[in-house]
Each structure stands twice: as C-alpha cells, then as structure tokens.
Motif scaffolding. Structure first.
Motif, PDB file in Angstrom:
ATOM      1  N   TRP A  86     -10.501   8.499  18.330  1.00  0.00           N
ATOM      2  CA  TRP A  86     -10.163   9.109  17.036  1.00  0.00           C
ATOM      3  C   TRP A  86     -10.563  10.580  17.014  1.00  0.00           C
ATOM      4  O   TRP A  86      -9.760  11.445  16.673  1.00  0.00           O
ATOM      5  N   THR A  87     -11.799  10.880  17.394  1.00  0.00           N
ATOM      6  CA  THR A  87     -12.274  12.261  17.252  1.00  0.00           C
ATOM      7  C   THR A  87     -11.625  13.196  18.258  1.00  0.00           C
ATOM      8  O   THR A  87     -11.330  14.354  17.939  1.00  0.00           O
ATOM      9  N   ASP A  88     -11.376  12.723  19.487  1.00  0.00           N
ATOM     10  CA  ASP A  88     -10.749  13.576  20.489  1.00  0.00           C
ATOM     11  C   ASP A  88      -9.302  13.898  20.142  1.00  0.00           C
ATOM     12  O   ASP A  88      -8.807  14.971  20.500  1.00  0.00           O
ATOM     13  N   ALA A  89      -8.634  12.981  19.490  1.00  0.00           N
ATOM     14  CA  ALA A  89      -7.216  13.166  19.212  1.00  0.00           C
ATOM     15  C   ALA A  89      -6.985  13.605  17.765  1.00  0.00           C
ATOM     16  O   ALA A  89      -6.793  14.787  17.486  1.00  0.00           O
ATOM     17  N   THR A  90      -7.063  12.663  16.830  1.00  0.00           N
ATOM     18  CA  THR A  90      -6.672  12.960  15.451  1.00  0.00           C
ATOM     19  C   THR A  90      -7.584  13.983  14.790  1.00  0.00           C
ATOM     20  O   THR A  90      -7.106  14.987  14.230  1.00  0.00           O
ATOM     21  N   LEU A  91      -8.901  13.758  14.824  1.00  0.00           N
ATOM     22  CA  LEU A  91      -9.801  14.686  14.140  1.00  0.00           C
ATOM     23  C   LEU A  91      -9.732  16.071  14.766  1.00  0.00           C
ATOM     24  O   LEU A  91      -9.671  17.079  14.051  1.00  0.00           O
TER      25      LEU A  91
ATOM     26  N   THR B  48      -8.644  19.477  12.757  1.00  0.00           N
ATOM     27  CA  THR B  48      -9.573  20.596  12.569  1.00  0.00           C
ATOM     28  C   THR B  48      -9.037  21.874  13.194  1.00  0.00           C
ATOM     29  O   THR B  48      -9.057  22.941  12.571  1.00  0.00           O
ATOM     30  N   ILE B  49      -8.519  21.785  14.418  1.00  0.00           N
ATOM     31  CA  ILE B  49      -8.023  22.990  15.095  1.00  0.00           C
ATOM     32  C   ILE B  49      -6.761  23.507  14.416  1.00  0.00           C
ATOM     33  O   ILE B  49      -6.611  24.724  14.202  1.00  0.00           O
ATOM     34  N   ASN B  50      -5.840  22.617  14.070  1.00  0.00           N
ATOM     35  CA  ASN B  50      -4.620  23.080  13.401  1.00  0.00           C
ATOM     36  C   ASN B  50      -4.919  23.699  12.045  1.00  0.00           C
ATOM     37  O   ASN B  50      -4.314  24.709  11.660  1.00  0.00           O
ATOM     38  N   TYR B  51      -5.865  23.098  11.315  1.00  0.00           N
ATOM     39  CA  TYR B  51      -6.215  23.667  10.011  1.00  0.00           C
ATOM     40  C   TYR B  51      -6.830  25.047  10.156  1.00  0.00           C
ATOM     41  O   TYR B  51      -6.390  26.012   9.539  1.00  0.00           O
ATOM     42  N   ILE B  52      -7.835  25.168  11.012  1.00  0.00           N
ATOM     43  CA  ILE B  52      -8.556  26.445  11.072  1.00  0.00           C
ATOM     44  C   ILE B  52      -7.722  27.524  11.740  1.00  0.00           C
ATOM     45  O   ILE B  52      -7.799  28.702  11.373  1.00  0.00           O
ATOM     46  N   SER B  53      -6.881  27.157  12.717  1.00  0.00           N
ATOM     47  CA  SER B  53      -6.064  28.163  13.383  1.00  0.00           C
ATOM     48  C   SER B  53      -4.966  28.688  12.470  1.00  0.00           C
ATOM     49  O   SER B  53      -4.548  29.843  12.596  1.00  0.00           O
ATOM     50  N   CYS B  54      -4.516  27.849  11.534  1.00  0.00           N
ATOM     51  CA  CYS B  54      -3.513  28.299  10.569  1.00  0.00           C
ATOM     52  C   CYS B  54      -4.156  29.049   9.404  1.00  0.00           C
ATOM     53  O   CYS B  54      -3.635  30.050   8.917  1.00  0.00           O
TER      54      CYS B  54
ATOM     55  N   LYS C 178      -1.114  21.101   5.150  1.00  0.00           N
ATOM     56  CA  LYS C 178      -0.820  19.759   5.656  1.00  0.00           C
ATOM     57  C   LYS C 178      -2.020  19.176   6.386  1.00  0.00           C
ATOM     58  O   LYS C 178      -2.393  18.005   6.180  1.00  0.00           O
ATOM     59  N   ASN C 179      -2.654  19.976   7.246  1.00  0.00           N
ATOM     60  CA  ASN C 179      -3.788  19.475   8.020  1.00  0.00           C
ATOM     61  C   ASN C 179      -5.030  19.298   7.157  1.00  0.00           C
ATOM     62  O   ASN C 179      -5.831  18.408   7.415  1.00  0.00           O
ATOM     63  N   LEU C 180      -5.190  20.125   6.137  1.00  0.00           N
ATOM     64  CA  LEU C 180      -6.337  19.969   5.247  1.00  0.00           C
ATOM     65  C   LEU C 180      -6.259  18.651   4.492  1.00  0.00           C
ATOM     66  O   LEU C 180      -7.286  17.981   4.308  1.00  0.00           O
ATOM     67  N   THR C 181      -5.058  18.244   4.092  1.00  0.00           N
ATOM     68  CA  THR C 181      -4.930  16.962   3.384  1.00  0.00           C
ATOM     69  C   THR C 181      -5.302  15.788   4.289  1.00  0.00           C
ATOM     70  O   THR C 181      -5.776  14.752   3.806  1.00  0.00           O
ATOM     71  N   GLN C 182      -5.104  15.938   5.594  1.00  0.00           N
ATOM     72  CA  GLN C 182      -5.488  14.895   6.535  1.00  0.00           C
ATOM     73  C   GLN C 182      -6.960  14.991   6.924  1.00  0.00           C
ATOM     74  O   GLN C 182      -7.603  13.977   7.236  1.00  0.00           O
ATOM     75  N   LEU C 183      -7.502  16.195   6.882  1.00  0.00           N
ATOM     76  CA  LEU C 183      -8.890  16.403   7.275  1.00  0.00           C
ATOM     77  C   LEU C 183      -9.862  15.897   6.215  1.00  0.00           C
ATOM     78  O   LEU C 183     -10.918  15.329   6.554  1.00  0.00           O
ATOM     79  N   ARG C 184      -9.543  16.070   4.951  1.00  0.00           N
ATOM     80  CA  ARG C 184     -10.485  15.707   3.883  1.00  0.00           C
ATOM     81  C   ARG C 184     -10.905  14.242   3.909  1.00  0.00           C
ATOM     82  O   ARG C 184     -12.105  13.938   3.801  1.00  0.00           O
TER      83      ARG C 184
END
Length: 314
Positions: free
Chosen positions: A102-107, A111-117, A153-159
């Motif tokens: 889970w953490t290596d893939a989805t999380l 996190t990277i997509n959210y912060i890079s955007c 989009k990624n923030l809604t999945q990260l929360r």
C-alpha cells in the motif's frame, strides 16, 4: 572479497530513505554512493545490468535491487536488532509486507503527485527532472492547468489515508506496533517524508499526531555512513567474486537456469530491464549474472513479487 555495505542512492529518494532508516534502526556502518536522480547513470547501470531505479545495495560483487530485497538481505545478515519485534514476528513480517504494498504504491503515488502538482515551482522540479519522470512513467509531461487539477484529485485520496495513520497513533503509542520501532514505521514514514523533501518545507497536510511520530522515527538516524565515489564502488565489484547462487526451485512457466533473461519491474521503469544469465529463481527471489568491463562478473538480486522474468531469444 568485500563485505562492506555500499548503498547507491540519492538524497530525496523516498525509497532510499526507507533503506536508510533500516540501516539506522540496526545501527549499521555503510558506504554512501550518491547517484543521479535522472538518466543517464553511467556509473550505476554497469552494476545493475540496466536497471535504473534507486536504491541498490552492493556487497562486493552482489547487487540487491528493490527495497524489499535489500531489507530482506539486511535482516538476514544482521538479525539483531530485528525490524520485526514482538512475540509473533512471522505474522508481523507478512502483515508488514502487505502494508508495504500500500505505502510503496498508492500512498507514495498520492503524496508525490499531490506535492509535485501543488509545489510545481519548487527547486526539485527542474525541467530535466520532470522530463525524466514523465519518460520513466510513460506519460506526457503535464501542463500547469493539469497539475492544479491533479493536486486536488490526489489530495482527496491522500486525506483518508492520513486519517488511517492517525487512527493507528491516536492511543498514544510510540511506534506503529507499540513501543519498539519496526519496519512498519519505515514503510509508512518514507512516503510522508518525501513531501517535505520535494516541497522544500514541512507539508501542511500532515496532522500533528503523525508529525510527532515522524520525529520519533527520524531520531533513530541512518546509522554510520561515510562517502564513497561511484568509481571506487565499481572497483570493489571488479575485485570481488559474487557469492554462490541461492538454491533454485523452477516453477511452471519459468525460464531455465542458464537462460539469458530480462528482469523488469511490473509497475514502472519497464523500459530499463536488467539483462543477464539467470542463476537463481524460486517463488520469492530472482537473480541474474552479467559481466561488464568496469565491474567484472556481478550477480544482481531481485524480489519475485513486482518483477517479471522473461527469456530472451539468442
């Protein structure tokens, strides 16, 4: 034959940070070789036979790729202190392996997509870095409007994922499994840590209870590293002999020992396989050997999960 631990990594690689944390929990002494985060990697690819992802752990003329295989080898060679504390280490090992997927893939992706955007103007995001990562993932480089939409989009999945971690820690426990640090702490920590590294500041989205736990994990440090040049690491490989291959158990559909094969990640980075002669294979692990004029004969080790192995014609 050299038994020194040589980690090939770069500073803001979250997967490298996972391994560095394990080295810290075990209090190990190791050599640090900084590799470029982007291609070309002329002093790294000769060791891996083509594989480009970081990190890799070199021990003499044996190179262990993927954090799962690296950490497995560290635990085998240095079992104390264990990264699976507690009375039921077997169940903890299996549970943590699932947690790690889970953490290596989805999380990590979120996190990277959210912060890079959200922080696309941060110093880390050079045009060269963005172009390299687009090629690595096989996707076009996104424009600014797409990045802003992707951040939301990624923030809604990260929360919700952050809330799961907060729920684990809400009872005041020191670490994920209780009072002793474990691999579970490392595998949850690294996708959160990388947000700060990429943004150049503390990511505001991380709740206080998680921040406090992260500080406790970080306090264990990274062991005892000393710098080493890439050329010196190549010389170590060239002056060493690989260890004898592990026993094999070939399964239905597997290539035969001695076949020329490619070993390729199943998620991303498929354009950069490791190529060589298959010397070990079973349900859990893969290994091939290749020869390079700069390294001599090297054995490259991979986990079975997350990698495909294919015989090459000729």
């Amino acid at each position: 034959m050299s038994s020194a631990l040589i980690l090939h990594h770069y500073d803001f690689s979250n997967y490298s940070e996972k391994v560095r944390l394990v080295l810290g929990l075990k209090g190990l002494t190791w050599r640090s070789v900084e590799i470029p985060p982007t291609l070309p990697k002329p002093d790294y690819i000769p060791l891996t036979g083509g594989y480009r992802r970081a990190p890799a752990l070199q021990i003499g003329a044996d190179v262990f790729c993927d954090t799962a295989r690296i950490i497995e080898e560290l635990e085998r060679r240095f079992p104390e202190p264990t990264i699976y504390p507690g009375p039921d280490s077997v169940a903890q090992r299996a549970f943590t392996a699932g947690l790690e997927r889970w953490t290596d893939a989805t999380l990590t992706r979120n996190t990277i997509n959210y912060i890079s955007c959200e922080h696309s103007d941060a110093d880390r995001f050079t045009p060269e870095f963005l172009a390299d990562r687009a090629a690595l993932l096989g996707k076009p480089e996104p424009g600014l409007a797409h990045r802003k939409a992707a951040a939301i989009k990624n923030l809604t999945q990260l929360r919700p994922q952050l809330s799961w971690i907060s729920d684990i820690l809400h009872d005041g426990r020191t670490y994920i499994y209780g009072e002793a640090p474990s691999l579970a702490d490392c595998v949850i920590y690294h996708p959160l840590w990388v947000m700060d590294q990429l943004a150049g500041e503390r990511a505001a989205v991380i709740p206080a209870v998680i921040r406090q736990w992260m500080e406790r994990v970080a306090a264990h440090g990274h062991g005892n590293p000393t710098s080493m040049t890439a050329h010196a690491a190549l010389d170590v490989a060239d002056s060493s002999d690989p260890l004898p291959p592990l026993p094999s158990q070939t399964l239905d559909g597997d290539p035969a020992l001695g076949d020329t094969v490619s070993i390729t990640p199943t998620d991303y980075g498929r354009a950069n396989p490791s190529v060589g002669t298959l010397v070990a294979i079973d349900a859990q692990r893969l290994a091939l050997q290749h020869r390079n004029e700069r390294t001599g004969l090297v054995t490259v080790h991979f986990p079975r999960f997350g990698y495909s192995v294919r015989a090459l014609d000729g």
